[in-house]
Motif scaffolding. Sequence first.
Motif, PDB file in Angstrom:
ATOM      1  N   VAL A   7       0.845  -1.193   0.000  1.00  0.00           N
ATOM      2  CA  VAL A   7       0.000   0.000   0.000  1.00  0.00           C
ATOM      3  C   VAL A   7       0.883   1.246   0.000  1.00  0.00           C
ATOM      4  O   VAL A   7       0.677   2.181  -0.780  1.00  0.00           O
ATOM      5  CB  VAL A   7      -0.952  -0.017   1.227  1.00  0.00           C
ATOM      6  N   THR A   8       1.922   1.237   0.859  1.00  0.00           N
ATOM      7  CA  THR A   8       2.820   2.401   0.950  1.00  0.00           C
ATOM      8  C   THR A   8       3.518   2.646  -0.379  1.00  0.00           C
ATOM      9  O   THR A   8       3.711   3.788  -0.795  1.00  0.00           O
ATOM     10  CB  THR A   8       3.898   2.151   2.038  1.00  0.00           C
ATOM     11  N   LEU A   9       3.920   1.575  -1.045  1.00  0.00           N
ATOM     12  CA  LEU A   9       4.658   1.708  -2.304  1.00  0.00           C
ATOM     13  C   LEU A   9       3.733   1.807  -3.522  1.00  0.00           C
ATOM     14  O   LEU A   9       4.196   1.807  -4.659  1.00  0.00           O
ATOM     15  CB  LEU A   9       5.611   0.512  -2.479  1.00  0.00           C
ATOM     16  N   LYS A  10       2.420   1.876  -3.245  1.00  0.00           N
ATOM     17  CA  LYS A  10       1.397   2.030  -4.300  1.00  0.00           C
ATOM     18  C   LYS A  10       1.454   0.923  -5.348  1.00  0.00           C
ATOM     19  O   LYS A  10       1.299   1.164  -6.546  1.00  0.00           O
ATOM     20  CB  LYS A  10       1.500   3.413  -4.961  1.00  0.00           C
ATOM     21  N   LEU A  11       1.701  -0.309  -4.882  1.00  0.00           N
ATOM     22  CA  LEU A  11       1.666  -1.463  -5.786  1.00  0.00           C
ATOM     23  C   LEU A  11       0.200  -1.839  -6.039  1.00  0.00           C
ATOM     24  O   LEU A  11      -0.660  -1.482  -5.239  1.00  0.00           O
ATOM     25  CB  LEU A  11       2.405  -2.635  -5.138  1.00  0.00           C
ATOM     26  N   PRO A  12      -0.083  -2.565  -7.135  1.00  0.00           N
ATOM     27  CA  PRO A  12      -1.481  -2.947  -7.378  1.00  0.00           C
ATOM     28  C   PRO A  12      -2.055  -3.628  -6.131  1.00  0.00           C
ATOM     29  O   PRO A  12      -1.480  -4.585  -5.612  1.00  0.00           O
ATOM     30  CB  PRO A  12      -1.384  -3.926  -8.550  1.00  0.00           C
ATOM     31  N   VAL A  13      -3.181  -3.106  -5.677  1.00  0.00           N
ATOM     32  CA  VAL A  13      -3.693  -3.509  -4.366  1.00  0.00           C
ATOM     33  C   VAL A  13      -4.053  -4.999  -4.300  1.00  0.00           C
ATOM     34  O   VAL A  13      -3.927  -5.628  -3.255  1.00  0.00           O
ATOM     35  CB  VAL A  13      -4.868  -2.589  -3.957  1.00  0.00           C
ATOM     36  N   LYS A  14      -4.458  -5.580  -5.419  1.00  0.00           N
ATOM     37  CA  LYS A  14      -4.849  -6.999  -5.428  1.00  0.00           C
ATOM     38  C   LYS A  14      -3.688  -7.896  -4.985  1.00  0.00           C
ATOM     39  O   LYS A  14      -3.893  -8.959  -4.423  1.00  0.00           O
ATOM     40  CB  LYS A  14      -5.307  -7.424  -6.835  1.00  0.00           C
ATOM     41  N   ALA A  21       9.465  -1.722  -7.090  1.00  0.00           N
ATOM     42  CA  ALA A  21       8.633  -0.521  -6.938  1.00  0.00           C
ATOM     43  C   ALA A  21       9.413   0.591  -6.255  1.00  0.00           C
ATOM     44  O   ALA A  21       9.349   1.752  -6.673  1.00  0.00           O
ATOM     45  CB  ALA A  21       7.380  -0.850  -6.134  1.00  0.00           C
ATOM     46  N   ALA A  22      10.186   0.249  -5.219  1.00  0.00           N
ATOM     47  CA  ALA A  22      10.939   1.266  -4.475  1.00  0.00           C
ATOM     48  C   ALA A  22      11.983   1.925  -5.367  1.00  0.00           C
ATOM     49  O   ALA A  22      12.185   3.138  -5.313  1.00  0.00           O
ATOM     50  CB  ALA A  22      11.598   0.634  -3.255  1.00  0.00           C
ATOM     51  N   GLU A  23      12.623   1.104  -6.244  1.00  0.00           N
ATOM     52  CA  GLU A  23      13.624   1.674  -7.158  1.00  0.00           C
ATOM     53  C   GLU A  23      12.969   2.621  -8.156  1.00  0.00           C
ATOM     54  O   GLU A  23      13.477   3.696  -8.439  1.00  0.00           O
ATOM     55  CB  GLU A  23      14.348   0.545  -7.911  1.00  0.00           C
ATOM     56  N   VAL A  46     -12.132   2.244  -2.845  1.00  0.00           N
ATOM     57  CA  VAL A  46     -11.613   3.316  -1.985  1.00  0.00           C
ATOM     58  C   VAL A  46     -10.196   3.692  -2.438  1.00  0.00           C
ATOM     59  O   VAL A  46      -9.387   2.815  -2.751  1.00  0.00           O
ATOM     60  CB  VAL A  46     -11.589   2.832  -0.512  1.00  0.00           C
ATOM     61  N   ILE A  47      -9.906   4.976  -2.469  1.00  0.00           N
ATOM     62  CA  ILE A  47      -8.573   5.431  -2.894  1.00  0.00           C
ATOM     63  C   ILE A  47      -7.838   6.124  -1.742  1.00  0.00           C
ATOM     64  O   ILE A  47      -8.447   6.481  -0.735  1.00  0.00           O
ATOM     65  CB  ILE A  47      -8.649   6.411  -4.090  1.00  0.00           C
ATOM     66  N   ILE A  48      -6.532   6.307  -1.922  1.00  0.00           N
ATOM     67  CA  ILE A  48      -5.747   7.135  -1.001  1.00  0.00           C
ATOM     68  C   ILE A  48      -5.528   8.457  -1.725  1.00  0.00           C
ATOM     69  O   ILE A  48      -5.103   8.456  -2.888  1.00  0.00           O
ATOM     70  CB  ILE A  48      -4.385   6.476  -0.682  1.00  0.00           C
ATOM     71  N   ALA A  49      -5.817   9.558  -1.067  1.00  0.00           N
ATOM     72  CA  ALA A  49      -5.667  10.855  -1.731  1.00  0.00           C
ATOM     73  C   ALA A  49      -4.205  11.101  -2.074  1.00  0.00           C
ATOM     74  O   ALA A  49      -3.324  10.778  -1.281  1.00  0.00           O
ATOM     75  CB  ALA A  49      -6.184  11.961  -0.817  1.00  0.00           C
ATOM     76  N   PRO A  50      -3.945  11.660  -3.259  1.00  0.00           N
ATOM     77  CA  PRO A  50      -2.549  11.948  -3.618  1.00  0.00           C
ATOM     78  C   PRO A  50      -1.970  13.030  -2.712  1.00  0.00           C
ATOM     79  O   PRO A  50      -2.713  13.865  -2.197  1.00  0.00           O
ATOM     80  CB  PRO A  50      -2.656  12.448  -5.063  1.00  0.00           C
ATOM     81  N   ASP A  66      14.595  11.414  -3.352  1.00  0.00           N
ATOM     82  CA  ASP A  66      14.342  12.047  -2.061  1.00  0.00           C
ATOM     83  C   ASP A  66      14.689  11.148  -0.882  1.00  0.00           C
ATOM     84  O   ASP A  66      14.590  11.549   0.270  1.00  0.00           O
ATOM     85  CB  ASP A  66      12.888  12.516  -1.947  1.00  0.00           C
ATOM     86  N   GLY A  67      15.112   9.933  -1.176  1.00  0.00           N
ATOM     87  CA  GLY A  67      15.609   9.041  -0.140  1.00  0.00           C
ATOM     88  C   GLY A  67      14.518   8.295   0.616  1.00  0.00           C
ATOM     89  O   GLY A  67      14.777   7.294   1.249  1.00  0.00           O
ATOM     90  N   GLN A  68      13.283   8.768   0.489  1.00  0.00           N
ATOM     91  CA  GLN A  68      12.205   8.147   1.262  1.00  0.00           C
ATOM     92  C   GLN A  68      11.964   6.696   0.833  1.00  0.00           C
ATOM     93  O   GLN A  68      11.950   5.792   1.654  1.00  0.00           O
ATOM     94  CB  GLN A  68      10.937   8.965   1.049  1.00  0.00           C
ATOM     95  N   ALA A  69      11.811   6.499  -0.487  1.00  0.00           N
ATOM     96  CA  ALA A  69      11.541   5.156  -0.991  1.00  0.00           C
ATOM     97  C   ALA A  69      12.736   4.245  -0.779  1.00  0.00           C
ATOM     98  O   ALA A  69      12.582   3.068  -0.443  1.00  0.00           O
ATOM     99  CB  ALA A  69      11.179   5.230  -2.462  1.00  0.00           C
ATOM    100  N   LEU A  70      13.961   4.817  -0.931  1.00  0.00           N
ATOM    101  CA  LEU A  70      15.159   3.995  -0.733  1.00  0.00           C
ATOM    102  C   LEU A  70      15.265   3.555   0.721  1.00  0.00           C
ATOM    103  O   LEU A  70      15.664   2.443   1.019  1.00  0.00           O
ATOM    104  CB  LEU A  70      16.403   4.794  -1.143  1.00  0.00           C
ATOM    105  N   GLY A  71      14.868   4.450   1.614  1.00  0.00           N
ATOM    106  CA  GLY A  71      14.862   4.124   3.038  1.00  0.00           C
ATOM    107  C   GLY A  71      13.949   2.947   3.304  1.00  0.00           C
ATOM    108  O   GLY A  71      14.286   2.041   4.059  1.00  0.00           O
TER     109      GLY A  71
END
Length: 331
Positions: free
Chosen positions: A74-81, A105-107, A198-202, A116-121
């Motif tokens: 969910v955090t990495l916005k991968l296909p939810v299924k 996905a993180a890469e 249901v979506i997560i707001a951008p 921004d280092g967030q995803a790499l973290g």
Amino acid sequence: MGFQDSESMKCEVGVTLPYNTPVVGCEINPNVRVKCFDSLEAPPHSLIFNWFREQTNCSVHHVEVATVQCISCVTLKLPVKESYHCSTKCFSDAWKSHLARHRHAAETVSKTSNGDGQALGKLRSCGSWPAFGYTSLFGECSVVVEREGKAWVKVGSSKTYVPSMDDFGLSLRLESVAVDCSLGIPLSPVNIKVTDPVIIAPASRPRCMIQIDRLKKSRNFNFEAQFSNAGTFSVLSYNILSDLYARGGMYSYCPAWALAWEYRRHNLLQEIIGYDADILCLQEVQSDHFENFFKPELTKCGYSVVYKKKTKEVYTANQYIIDGCAIFYRL
Ligand SMILES: [Zn+2]
Ligand SMILES: [Zn+2]
């Protein structure tokens, strides 16, 4: 609630959802009206609401019901299924191949977000199982019902519902019915509303501000003559767009959920507070939103206020409202 013959169905419940795409964290407050077939006034009744979330299946064992969801997906916005598993063991067994999806996905995210280092973290802490953990899709004693061949998990029984991360990617279903107060029998057929997933707001984008020194050059303003360090204060002017005017086809370029007051008010407050101005001049502040939201919230931040509304009020949702100007100030 058993089958009732049409004799007892004296009424009809009309339900309108403010928008069809629910957003995680934003309350859904449906507009509900009860209409009677043979009289102007509805007999004494209470309204019963039940909210359900679509039941989903395991991404590995497709016939099994999913009971856990991977939070990293969910955090990495991968296909939810792909985030659903039927048990923690199933998730643990699939972890090695599942982790490869997280890494990919993180890469991708870190390449597109200028490092921004967030995803790499997140990627670095993704090695051992479970990386960020998982969330259970069922409460202590979940009620699962079957409707038209599809299973739904009961998630609420109030008029309003706030979608959580557990609902992300899944449809919601609201069933509403009017019930006779004394006999407890239904007075209306069940009204059914099914939402889009249901979506997560951008994340909101930072504003592109115009630098005042550019204005100075282009318009020949003599700021220095008017500017003194003593007794300076900051003023913010903000037209918040009253919910009264955020309707109909006027903003067709904007998705309905993003125009909804429940979604906008949090963003507005966050931005307004973020400027940390001494004086806030807000326009188009709707009278009920002033009393219920802006006044209490900004008072908490140390502001006092003067509010003046327009004189021509309109009747909507059982009350008279209109917009006005609010000047909040901090001494
Ligand atoms: Zn995952
Ligand atoms: Zn499974």
